[in-house]
Design an enzyme around this catalytic site. Sequence first.
Site, PDB file in Angstrom:
ATOM      1  N   PRO A  93       0.749  -1.401  -0.059  1.00 19.33           N
ATOM      2  CG  PRO A  93      -0.640  -1.539   1.944  1.00 19.33           C
ATOM      3  CD  PRO A  93       0.842  -1.784   1.170  1.00 19.33           C
ATOM      4  CD  GLU A  94       4.019   2.325  -3.751  1.00 20.92           C
ATOM      5  OE1 GLU A  94       4.525   3.666  -4.087  1.00 20.92           O
ATOM      6  OE2 GLU A  94       4.456   1.651  -4.324  1.00 20.92           O
ATOM      7  CG  ASN A 117       9.822  -0.398  -3.337  1.00 24.07           C
ATOM      8  OD1 ASN A 117      10.680   0.264  -3.378  1.00 24.07           O
ATOM      9  ND2 ASN A 117      10.058  -1.704  -3.038  1.00 24.07           N
ATOM     10  NE  ARG A 133      16.058  -5.384   2.491  1.00 30.20           N
ATOM     11  CZ  ARG A 133      16.507  -5.822   3.534  1.00 30.20           C
ATOM     12  NH1 ARG A 133      17.348  -5.139   4.289  1.00 30.20           N
ATOM     13  NH2 ARG A 133      15.998  -6.826   4.320  1.00 30.20           N
ATOM     14  CE  LYS A 169       4.588   4.897   2.220  1.00 37.50           C
ATOM     15  NZ  LYS A 169       5.679   3.718   1.746  1.00 37.50           N
TER      16      LYS A 169
END
Length: 259
Positions: free
Chosen positions: A2-3, A163, A248, A51
């Site tokens: 979730p962004e 990401n 990452r 977030k």
Amino acid sequence: MPEGDVVWRAARQLHAALAGRVLVRSDFRVPRFATTDLSGRSVTEAISRGKHLLTRVEGDITVHTHLRMEGSWRISRPSAYPPRDHRIRLVLANADWQAVGIQLGIVEVIRTSQESRAIGHLGPDLLGPEWDQEEAVRRLQAAPDRAIGEALLDQRNLAGIGNLYKAETLFLRGVSPWRPVGDVPELPELVGLAKRLLDANKDRVGQVITGDSARGMQTWVYGRAGRPCRRCGTIIRRSDQGNVLDERVTFWCPHCQLS
Ligand SMILES: [Zn+2]
């Protein structure tokens, strides 16, 4: 993952279901707040900050939650029996609606007047009412040697990018994730683009960056390692970057994002 856009939409749905209504049940399935009972209190609003989700309840109470990796909220009509699922961390219900928080990364009850302890570290919120692009750029530029791919994920610089938006924004600007912030051309335009991408997706389910919402067509590079770049045909690469535990991995086209 979730962004900011997903969290913004979750806040809006929570607000629609809970705000202005009295809670008839609260069920905190986390040890620290297992005995907390908010029933009888009215929810005033639910908002997102980056977030993070803040559900404000009368009496200087805020339920602070974060979706982290896998979290989600499900809103439905209330059930007669408490929902059973070991992944549930929190249930907030009124006479009309039941909001069930699943696999939430953070669940805590704090004073509304002390919310800054939980979210005060955040940089400008890309989808917030007080978005400040100049401040976000200033914070990014404060560490000019840091790789831009890492800096964009650091919520202390600007809040809401994960990401997907990181990888897609950098592709569209032709910037390698490893380029030092100080060498990134037109940083304000890059930040502005990230905001526009989040904005464009916040009202719909699914994240479409390419303009094509067909399955497998939504992104330029995110999730496309080993497949050809949609622009140049070069194989999209994937690698670990930085030390943000949950986020990452990065994706990029070594031809379109030369430096
Ligand atoms: Zn390419």
